[in-house]
Design a protein around this motif. Sequence first.
Motif, mmCIF file in Angstrom:
data_model
loop_
_atom_site.group_PDB
_atom_site.id
_atom_site.type_symbol
_atom_site.label_atom_id
_atom_site.label_comp_id
_atom_site.label_asym_id
_atom_site.label_seq_id
_atom_site.Cartn_x
_atom_site.Cartn_y
_atom_site.Cartn_z
ATOM 1 N N GLU A 4 -7.081 -4.524 0.406
ATOM 2 C CA GLU A 4 -6.275 -5.922 0.370
ATOM 3 C C GLU A 4 -4.806 -5.014 0.008
ATOM 4 O O GLU A 4 -3.756 -5.396 0.802
ATOM 5 C CB GLU A 4 -6.361 -6.542 -0.672
ATOM 6 N N THR A 5 -4.861 -3.782 -0.661
ATOM 7 C CA THR A 5 -3.455 -3.016 -0.650
ATOM 8 C C THR A 5 -2.931 -2.688 0.347
ATOM 9 O O THR A 5 -1.692 -2.576 0.676
ATOM 10 C CB THR A 5 -3.682 -1.861 -2.014
ATOM 11 N N GLU A 6 -3.966 -1.979 1.211
ATOM 12 C CA GLU A 6 -3.396 -1.375 2.453
ATOM 13 C C GLU A 6 -2.930 -2.373 3.538
ATOM 14 O O GLU A 6 -2.049 -2.426 4.123
ATOM 15 C CB GLU A 6 -4.393 -0.552 3.152
ATOM 16 N N TRP A 11 1.986 -4.998 6.018
ATOM 17 C CA TRP A 11 3.045 -6.162 6.529
ATOM 18 C C TRP A 11 4.312 -5.471 5.683
ATOM 19 O O TRP A 11 5.613 -5.681 6.420
ATOM 20 C CB TRP A 11 2.525 -7.222 5.634
ATOM 21 N N ALA A 12 4.421 -4.970 4.503
ATOM 22 C CA ALA A 12 5.584 -4.629 3.916
ATOM 23 C C ALA A 12 6.139 -3.486 4.640
ATOM 24 O O ALA A 12 7.526 -3.638 4.898
ATOM 25 C CB ALA A 12 5.271 -4.082 2.249
#
Length: 146
Positions: A4-6, A11-12
């Motif tokens: 989820e972090t990746e 997106w960021a």
Amino acid sequence: MPDETERIAAWAALLRTHAAVVPRLERALQATGLPLTWYDVLLVTNAAPERRLRMTELGQQAVVSRERVSRVVTELEAAGLLERQANPDDRRSSYAAITPAGRARLRTAAPVYLAAVEEHFLGHLDDEEIQVLARALPKVLAAEEG
């Protein structure tokens, strides 16, 4: 499989890249006298069949928002770079057509724009990364616009 972090980091990174690169492209185009929004509308119109698009199609294809496209066309009309043409098949719609002066300005600005895209975006990527982006981003676009 990315966690989820990746996934959020991807997106960021896309948002931050857009925010960093677009102002640099705008600055590069300043020397040509064409704002980036004008360049985009001229480019899309020039690439269309008969070098004209219905206003609704232009709003769908240009990078500027659908709300802004009419204002940009009005500005380009005032500058003699585009003209509105009546649609003989549908009196409720009109075309935006690039003028010879618009094509000339687009040809003059194109090398500046392409060099800036290379310098500020493509030049930071290898061939494989460019190919991945060229395959991946249209998937999102098609899903969201379709």
